[in-house]
Enzyme design. Sequence first.
Site, PDB file in Angstrom:
ATOM      1  N   PRO A  98      -0.303  -7.548   1.628  1.00 34.22           N
ATOM      2  CA  PRO A  98       0.247  -5.737   2.253  1.00 34.22           C
ATOM      3  C   PRO A  98       0.577  -6.789   3.654  1.00 34.22           C
ATOM      4  O   PRO A  98       0.926  -6.233   4.338  1.00 34.22           O
ATOM      5  CB  PRO A  98      -1.303  -5.282   2.413  1.00 34.22           C
ATOM      6  CG  PRO A  98      -2.006  -5.822   1.679  1.00 34.22           C
ATOM      7  CD  PRO A  98      -1.323  -7.199   0.371  1.00 34.22           C
ATOM      8  N   GLU A 125      -9.502 -10.236  -2.476  1.00 38.51           N
ATOM      9  CA  GLU A 125      -9.892 -10.300  -0.858  1.00 38.51           C
ATOM     10  C   GLU A 125      -8.396 -10.873  -0.235  1.00 38.51           C
ATOM     11  O   GLU A 125      -7.795 -10.460   0.344  1.00 38.51           O
ATOM     12  CB  GLU A 125     -10.745 -10.574  -0.698  1.00 38.51           C
ATOM     13  CG  GLU A 125     -12.443 -10.455  -0.924  1.00 38.51           C
ATOM     14  CD  GLU A 125     -11.582  -8.534  -1.229  1.00 38.51           C
ATOM     15  OE1 GLU A 125     -11.672  -8.015   0.668  1.00 38.51           O
ATOM     16  OE2 GLU A 125     -11.831  -7.782  -1.182  1.00 38.51           O
ATOM     17  N   ARG A 163      19.335  -5.108  -9.810  1.00 39.06           N
ATOM     18  CA  ARG A 163      20.270  -4.122 -10.548  1.00 39.06           C
ATOM     19  C   ARG A 163      21.315  -4.279  -9.139  1.00 39.06           C
ATOM     20  O   ARG A 163      22.514  -3.636  -9.692  1.00 39.06           O
ATOM     21  CB  ARG A 163      19.511  -3.141 -10.469  1.00 39.06           C
ATOM     22  CG  ARG A 163      19.383  -2.930  -8.465  1.00 39.06           C
ATOM     23  CD  ARG A 163      18.805  -1.156  -8.810  1.00 39.06           C
ATOM     24  NE  ARG A 163      19.260   0.035  -8.161  1.00 39.06           N
ATOM     25  CZ  ARG A 163      20.486   0.026  -7.916  1.00 39.06           C
ATOM     26  NH1 ARG A 163      20.297  -0.500  -6.942  1.00 39.06           N
ATOM     27  NH2 ARG A 163      21.214   1.470  -7.930  1.00 39.06           N
ATOM     28  N   ASP A 178      24.950   3.547  -3.063  1.00 40.21           N
ATOM     29  CA  ASP A 178      22.783   3.871  -3.423  1.00 40.21           C
ATOM     30  C   ASP A 178      22.305   4.329  -1.310  1.00 40.21           C
ATOM     31  O   ASP A 178      22.911   3.603  -0.792  1.00 40.21           O
ATOM     32  CB  ASP A 178      22.669   2.701  -3.276  1.00 40.21           C
ATOM     33  CG  ASP A 178      21.952   1.945  -4.487  1.00 40.21           C
ATOM     34  OD1 ASP A 178      22.758   2.975  -5.298  1.00 40.21           O
ATOM     35  OD2 ASP A 178      22.401   0.508  -4.570  1.00 40.21           O
TER      36      ASP A 178
HETATM   37  N1  ADE Z   1      -1.085  -6.504  -2.396  1.00 38.15           N
HETATM   38  C1  ADE Z   1      -1.555  -5.683  -2.014  1.00 38.15           C
HETATM   39  N2  ADE Z   1      -0.559  -4.932  -1.911  1.00 38.15           N
HETATM   40  C2  ADE Z   1       0.706  -4.921  -1.393  1.00 38.15           C
HETATM   41  C3  ADE Z   1       1.878  -4.532  -0.896  1.00 38.15           C
HETATM   42  N3  ADE Z   1       1.311  -3.237   0.020  1.00 38.15           N
HETATM   43  N4  ADE Z   1       3.040  -5.023  -0.916  1.00 38.15           N
HETATM   44  C4  ADE Z   1       2.907  -6.199  -1.052  1.00 38.15           C
HETATM   45  N5  ADE Z   1       1.552  -7.110  -1.918  1.00 38.15           N
HETATM   46  C5  ADE Z   1       0.703  -5.948  -1.760  1.00 38.15           C
END
Ligand code: ADE
Length: 254
Positions: A98, A125, A163, A178
């Site tokens: 994230p 974590e 794709r 697209d």
């Molecule tokens: N791992 C946990 N959440 C994630 C996300 N939003 N994007 C990529 N990897 C992740």
Amino acid sequence: MVGIVMRLDVFTLFPEMFNGPFDASIIRRACESGRVVINVHNIRDYATDRHKMTDDTPYGGGGGMVMKPEPIWNAVEAVLGADPPRGSQAPPIILLTPQGRLFTQAVARALTTHEQLLLICGRYEGVDERVRQHLVTDEISIGDYVLTGGEIPAMVIVDAIVRLMPGVLGDPGATTDDSHASGLLEYPHYTRPAVYRGHPVPQVLLSGHHAEVDRWRRREALRRTRRRRPDLLDRADLSQADRELLRQLENEDE
Ligand code: ADE
């Protein structure tokens, strides 16, 4: 069979998660045609200790577990060799997290230019910082929310890339309209019947007048984007005619 166009190596503690999504529909056909080779590697197979440990407690204390560097590093080296290519020839080694840069259609398109991609799915974590600093070459997030791991993000990225590859969708122009391809959302689609439960298809689509159909589609793409994702309009590639259509749409609202 065609020549291999891309090789994708996914590194995960849960390889079984990939069975369903990669075994169906377009991805399956892309693999069967030989255009794409997807290898899913179990990080645990590269653990070095008796207990096949892949995570450990964090130095400095605190809760949660951290993915150990050795199994991930060994797994990547097993694929690339101990002395992997550097520079522009090097395949990107991407960590799904994230904290990465945001995945968009433009990022998907840029990734299709590589012959090989390595995708590392983080868990717990997080991943030992040395993996991020000294092994990984890119970090990608699929959105501003936190999932249980990088597996679903890896599937999302593989799907979006596969794709776009030549010959994977039957129609070579299939991806040009697209949503997001030109920075706009796509226009609405209709098929038979011409009237369904009293709701007619827009007349222009039945007219056979291609130039008018194109103009209608562009106007509807602009209308949709303006209503739903006005943020996209600032970055979209707009012509003089598009700007005129947008002005008309503004007037229609008043
Ligand atoms: N791992 C946990 N959440 C994630 C996300 N939003 N994007 C990529 N990897 C992740």
